[in-house]
Motif scaffolding. Structure first.
Motif, PDB file in Angstrom:
ATOM      1  N   ASP A  28       0.813  -1.207   0.000  1.00 39.30           N
ATOM      2  CA  ASP A  28       0.000   0.000   0.000  1.00 39.30           C
ATOM      3  C   ASP A  28       0.859   1.274   0.000  1.00 39.30           C
ATOM      4  O   ASP A  28       0.472   2.305   0.554  1.00 39.30           O
ATOM      5  CB  ASP A  28      -0.950   0.006   1.204  1.00 39.30           C
ATOM      6  CG  ASP A  28      -2.166   0.897   0.985  1.00 39.30           C
ATOM      7  OD1 ASP A  28      -2.613   1.552   1.952  1.00 39.30           O
ATOM      8  OD2 ASP A  28      -2.661   0.962  -0.157  1.00 39.30           O
ATOM      9  N   HIS A  29       2.006   1.202  -0.629  1.00 39.67           N
ATOM     10  CA  HIS A  29       2.890   2.359  -0.697  1.00 39.67           C
ATOM     11  C   HIS A  29       2.370   3.385  -1.702  1.00 39.67           C
ATOM     12  O   HIS A  29       1.976   3.029  -2.813  1.00 39.67           O
ATOM     13  CB  HIS A  29       4.302   1.936  -1.114  1.00 39.67           C
ATOM     14  CG  HIS A  29       5.061   1.272  -0.014  1.00 39.67           C
ATOM     15  ND1 HIS A  29       6.268   0.625  -0.231  1.00 39.67           N
ATOM     16  CD2 HIS A  29       4.822   1.167   1.315  1.00 39.67           C
ATOM     17  CE1 HIS A  29       6.711   0.150   0.920  1.00 39.67           C
ATOM     18  NE2 HIS A  29       5.843   0.474   1.864  1.00 39.67           N
ATOM     19  N   LYS A  71      -3.090   1.826  -7.154  1.00 41.13           N
ATOM     20  CA  LYS A  71      -2.038   2.165  -6.200  1.00 41.13           C
ATOM     21  C   LYS A  71      -0.914   1.144  -6.211  1.00 41.13           C
ATOM     22  O   LYS A  71       0.255   1.495  -6.056  1.00 41.13           O
ATOM     23  CB  LYS A  71      -2.641   2.260  -4.796  1.00 41.13           C
ATOM     24  CG  LYS A  71      -1.734   2.921  -3.778  1.00 41.13           C
ATOM     25  CD  LYS A  71      -2.485   3.145  -2.479  1.00 41.13           C
ATOM     26  CE  LYS A  71      -1.646   3.959  -1.515  1.00 41.13           C
ATOM     27  NZ  LYS A  71      -2.388   4.207  -0.250  1.00 41.13           N
ATOM     28  N   GLU A  72      -1.236  -0.109  -6.378  1.00 43.75           N
ATOM     29  CA  GLU A  72      -0.220  -1.149  -6.257  1.00 43.75           C
ATOM     30  C   GLU A  72       0.592  -1.365  -7.538  1.00 43.75           C
ATOM     31  O   GLU A  72       1.588  -2.084  -7.498  1.00 43.75           O
ATOM     32  CB  GLU A  72      -0.868  -2.473  -5.835  1.00 43.75           C
ATOM     33  CG  GLU A  72      -1.777  -3.101  -6.891  1.00 43.75           C
ATOM     34  CD  GLU A  72      -3.217  -2.633  -6.788  1.00 43.75           C
ATOM     35  OE1 GLU A  72      -3.448  -1.578  -6.150  1.00 43.75           O
ATOM     36  OE2 GLU A  72      -4.100  -3.330  -7.350  1.00 43.75           O
ATOM     37  N   ARG A  73       0.209  -0.753  -8.629  1.00 45.64           N
ATOM     38  CA  ARG A  73       0.824  -1.089  -9.918  1.00 45.64           C
ATOM     39  C   ARG A  73       1.370   0.161 -10.611  1.00 45.64           C
ATOM     40  O   ARG A  73       0.676   1.167 -10.733  1.00 45.64           O
ATOM     41  CB  ARG A  73      -0.213  -1.775 -10.810  1.00 45.64           C
ATOM     42  CG  ARG A  73       0.322  -2.334 -12.106  1.00 45.64           C
ATOM     43  CD  ARG A  73      -0.824  -2.976 -12.894  1.00 45.64           C
ATOM     44  NE  ARG A  73      -1.418  -4.092 -12.162  1.00 45.64           N
ATOM     45  CZ  ARG A  73      -1.021  -5.334 -12.241  1.00 45.64           C
ATOM     46  NH1 ARG A  73      -0.023  -5.672 -13.054  1.00 45.64           N
ATOM     47  NH2 ARG A  73      -1.620  -6.277 -11.545  1.00 45.64           N
ATOM     48  N   SER A  93       9.431   1.039  -4.351  1.00 53.88           N
ATOM     49  CA  SER A  93       8.305   1.715  -3.727  1.00 53.88           C
ATOM     50  C   SER A  93       8.674   2.126  -2.312  1.00 53.88           C
ATOM     51  O   SER A  93       9.624   1.582  -1.726  1.00 53.88           O
ATOM     52  CB  SER A  93       7.069   0.814  -3.704  1.00 53.88           C
ATOM     53  OG  SER A  93       7.192  -0.215  -2.737  1.00 53.88           O
ATOM     54  N   ARG A  94       7.917   3.067  -1.779  1.00 53.87           N
ATOM     55  CA  ARG A  94       8.096   3.446  -0.373  1.00 53.87           C
ATOM     56  C   ARG A  94       6.849   4.184   0.111  1.00 53.87           C
ATOM     57  O   ARG A  94       6.052   4.688  -0.666  1.00 53.87           O
ATOM     58  CB  ARG A  94       9.328   4.319  -0.178  1.00 53.87           C
ATOM     59  CG  ARG A  94       9.190   5.765  -0.591  1.00 53.87           C
ATOM     60  CD  ARG A  94      10.426   6.550  -0.139  1.00 53.87           C
ATOM     61  NE  ARG A  94      10.367   7.944  -0.520  1.00 53.87           N
ATOM     62  CZ  ARG A  94       9.932   8.908   0.283  1.00 53.87           C
ATOM     63  NH1 ARG A  94       9.518   8.634   1.495  1.00 53.87           N
ATOM     64  NH2 ARG A  94       9.933  10.165  -0.124  1.00 53.87           N
ATOM     65  N   SER A  95       6.750   4.249   1.410  1.00 50.54           N
ATOM     66  CA  SER A  95       5.686   5.016   2.027  1.00 50.54           C
ATOM     67  C   SER A  95       6.247   6.351   2.489  1.00 50.54           C
ATOM     68  O   SER A  95       7.230   6.372   3.226  1.00 50.54           O
ATOM     69  CB  SER A  95       5.113   4.261   3.232  1.00 50.54           C
ATOM     70  OG  SER A  95       4.257   5.104   3.963  1.00 50.54           O
TER      71      SER A  95
END
Lengths: 114, 115
Positions: A28-29, A71-73, A93-95
């Motif tokens: 969910d980043h 969001k995931e792709r 990816s990152r949050s």
């Protein structure tokens, strides 16, 4: 554990073909990145996305486009592949809420354009 | 513009030895993070260690430690008691807190640990 996956480990395409590289993350980043890795040059940022449908050019965007509909792709598109796009492509990816600023990387796609 | 320079394209040491990888960077910012990432052969890139610029104490993670010299803009990685599994490409990287918060990478150092 964060998992970032890329659709292919190895890909061979012909000059002029349209190429899609897919990246999926399961944490969910909000932020996602596409880099290209070349010997002696390290990793260079192609495009990044702060969130869904948002994108910004990195340092070497020429010849590439991206798409982030979910969001995931995060997809990297080579509209008309050329031999100088032969390279290793890494997704990350990152949050932004994570204080460490760590980016999590996929395994990479080694693309050869002939 | 921020830049990161790794001046050692390749290094090779014997197992159990200590090795130091060099990294220098250039920035006008005062608040930033520095990282060392490891990319084993045919495997995923992973974070080895990070350093916050506002912290004077050098970061340590088991056999991995850094020598952070802020004034000199130097950030070297020391690997103690090197192991065969340490064989990898090592990338130094920098991120600053302002703006786009993009990682800027060095050219990489290919480290080989010999048995």
């Amino acid at each position: 554990d964060v998992k970032v996956t890329q659709s292919s480990r190895y890909l061979v395409k012909r000059t002029g073909e349209k190429v899609f590289l897919e990246c999926v993350q399961d944490m969910d980043h909000e932020n996602m990145f596409w880099y290209r890795q070349d010997p002696g040059l390290g990793l260079r940022l192609i495009y990044f996305s702060y969130d869904v449908k948002m994108k910004e050019k990195g340092d070497i965007p020429e010849g590439y486009s991206v798409s982030r509909e979910k969001k995931e792709r995060f997809s990297l598109i080579l509209e008309s592949a050329s031999t100088n796009q032969t390279s290793m492509y890494l997704c990350a990816s990152r949050s932004p809420g994570e204080a460490s600023y760590e980016q999590y990387f996929g395994p990479g796609t080694r693309l050869t354009v002939t | 513009a921020q830049t990161v320079t790794q001046s050692q394209p390749e290094m090779s040491v014997q197992e159990a030895e200590t090795v130091t990888l060099s990294c220098t960077y250039d920035t006008s910012e005062n608040n930033y993070y520095l990282f060392w990432y490891k990319q084993p052969p045919s495997r995923q890139m992973i974070l080895v260690i990070r350093q916050e610029a506002y912290k004077q104490q050098n970061a340590t993670e088991n056999r991995f430690s850094v020598n952070f010299q802020k004034a000199a803009k130097s950030f070297s990685l020391k690997i103690s008691d090197s192991q065969l599994g340490d064989t990898a490409m090592y990338f130094c990287a920098f991120i600053h807190f302002q703006g786009a918060q993009k990682l800027v990478f060095g050219q990489g150092t290919r480290l080989t640990i010999n048995p």
